[in-house]
Design an enzyme around this catalytic site. Structure first.
Site: not given
Ligand code: ZN
Length: 407
Positions: A191-192, A195, A267
Site C-alpha cells: 500500500h505505502e 503511494h 485516503d
Molecule cells: Zn494510504
C-alpha cells in the site's frame, strides 16, 4: 479583561487605559465577544452582545488626542461583527500567516536559545524540512529533540535528535507495541509503496521524504512527502497529481492482491473531499464551469457540513456528484495503470520496505535504480532506560522537566 464579566468591565478597562495614557490595550481572542450579532445558532447571547456594545461605544468615545492604541487578536476575522471593523475602530488588519522558511528559522533559533546544541545542528536544513509547521509545532519539535537527547544520556542535542523529533511531530508517534501479522505487514508495505511509487513517477508530485510501515497513531504505515518550496497556491495539475498519489495505495493493493481493504479509507476520504472542492469551490471542472456551489455559513460554528446550505437544484447536485466521481475514478485508473507499468519497481520497493520498515527518498531512488539497500544502522536506541533520563543533567532544567513529564 475576561469574557463573561460584562459591559461594566469594558468601561472600566477603557477608563483605566485613558487614565494611564499613553497606553496599549490588548484584547486577545476578540471573536469571543466580537462575534457577529444575531447569528441564529449559538447566537443571541445577551451578555456577549452587551459587552460588544460597550466595546463599540467606548471605541467611538476616543478623542483625537487620546493616546491609546487598541490591539486585538483573533484567528476568526471572518466572524467578527462588521461594526468592529469600521474606520475609527479596528480599522487596520495585520495578517500573521504561518511562518515561511525564514520565519521558521527564526522561531527555531528563539526556542533553542538556552539549549546546548551539537555542532552538526543546522537550523537552515531543519527549517527547510518543516514546511507548514507553526510556532507551537516548532517549539514542540525542539522539546521532543531535547527529550530524546536526554533519554539517551547525551549532553548536547544533535541533528539526529532533531530529525527523529521531526518525524515524530510530522508523521505521528511510532507504536512499537502494535504487532502486525505478516499478512498485514505485506499489505501495508505494498500500500505505502503504491503511494511512494506514484509520487516518484509523476513529475509534479512533491518529493517523497519517508516511507514507513511502522504503525503511527491510527495509521499502519505512512508515506510522507515534503514540498521543495513553500506553496501558497496550487495548480490543477498539482491537485490531480495529489489525487493519483492518494489513490496509489489502494491501486497497489488491488493490483497485487486483487483485493481491497479498509486501509485506504482515509485516503479515499481525503481524495473525495479534494475532488468535491475541485468541482464546487475551485472551478476545476469543465462540465460545471467556474462557479461555486454551496455557500458556507461561517457564523455557525457547529459542524461545517451542517452549515453548508445548498443553493443549487437537485439536477445540479446530481451533476456535481457525477463530476466528483469521474475525477476520482480517472485518478484511480491512472494510478493503477502507472503501477501496472512499473510492477517490478513496486515489488522491489515493497520488499525493501518489509526488510527495513522505513526508507527515505534517497533509498527510494536507489531501489528504483535497481540497487539493494545496505543499511547504516542509524536506528536510535528506543528502549532507553528511565534511569538514563535522570543522568542527563546538561540539558536545561526547563526542557528536562518537560522531558520527564512526558517520559
Ligand atoms: Zn494510504
Amino acid at each position: 479583561m475576561f469574557v463573561g464579566v460584562g459591559a461594566s468591565r469594558v468601561r472600566d478597562l477603557f477608563e483605566q487605559g485613558k487614565k494611564n495614557a499613553p497606553s496599549i490595550i490588548f484584547i486577545d481572542e476578540i471573536d469571543a465577544v466580537g462575534r457577529h450579532r444575531g447569528a441564529g445558532l449559538g447566537g443571541g447571547h445577551d451578555e456577549r452582545e452587551q459587552t460588544l456594545n460597550a466595546l463599540l461605544v467606548e471605541m467611538d468615545g476616543f478623542e483625537s488626542t487620546t493616546n491609546i492604541i487598541l490591539l486585538a487578536a483573533t484567528n476568526r476575522p471572518d466572524v467578527l461583527d462588521s461594526a468592529l471593523l469600521r474606520p475609527g475602530r479596528f480599522d487596520r488588519q495585520v495578517v500573521v500567516d504561518i511562518p515561511d522558511l525564514r520565519g521558521r528559522k527564526g522561531i527555531l533559533k528563539v526556542h533553542t536559545n538556552d539549549i546546548p546544541l551539537d555542532k552538526n545542528v543546522d537550523m537552515e536544513v531543519l527549517a527547510k524540512g518543516t514546511p507548514g509547521l507553526v510556532g507551537a509545532d516548532l517549539e514542540n519539535l525542539v522539546n521532543e529533540a531535547s527529550l530524546l537527547a536526554a533519554r539517551d544520556g547525551k549532553s548536547k542535542v544533535s541533528m539526529e535528535d532533531f530529525e527523529a523529533a521531526k518525524d515524530k511531530v510530522m508523521m505521528g508517534v511510532e507504536r512499537k507495541s502494535m504487532i502486525l501479522s505478516d499478512e498485514e505487514k505485506e499489505l501495508t508495505a505494498y500500500h505505502e509503496s503504491g503511494h511512494a511509487l506514484v509520487a516518484k513517477l509523476l513529475p509534479k508530485a512533491d518529493p517523497v521524504h519517508k516511507v514507513s510501515i511502522i504503525p503511527r497513531g491510527r495509521a499502519l504505515g505512512v508515506t510522507a512527502q515534503l514540498p521543495v518550496d513553500e506553496r501558497h497556491n496550487y495548480s490543477q495539475s498539482y491537485i490531480n497529481t495529489r489525487l493519483r498519489v492518494l489513490l496509489g495505495g489502494r491501486a497497489a493493493e488491488q493490483l497485487i492482491f486483487n483485493e481491497l481493504t479498509t486501509g485506504a479509507g482515509n485516503d479515499i476520504e481525503v481524495a473525495t473531499e479534494m475532488g468535491r472542492k475541485m468541482v464546487c469551490e475551485w472551478g476545476m471542472s469543465d462540465l460545471m464551469g467556474p462557479l461555486t456551489f454551496g455557500k458556507k455559513d461561517e457564523e455557525i460554528f457547529l459542524g461545517k457540513e451542517i452549515a453548508t446550505n445548498r443553493d443549487y437544484s437537485e439536477t445540479t447536485a446530481r451533476k456535481i456528484d457525477e463530476e466528483v466521481s469521474r475525477i476520482i475514478r480517472e485518478a484511480e485508473e491512472e494510478a493503477l495503470a502507472l503501477l501496472k507499468k512499473n510492477e517490478k519497481s513496486l515489488h522491489r520497493v515493497a520488499k525493501e520496505l518489509l526488510k527495513h520498515e522505513t526508507i527515505d527518498g534517497d533509498d527510494l531512488d536507489k531501489i528504483m535504480a535497481g540497487k539493494t539497500l545496505r543499511r547504516r544502522r542509524a536506528k536510535r536506541a528506543n528502549g532507553a532506560k528511565e534511569g538514563k533520563t535522570k543522568k542527563a543533567a546538561n540539558v536545561t532544567s526547563k526542557k528536562k522537566k518537560m522531558a520527564e513529564k512526558s517520559a
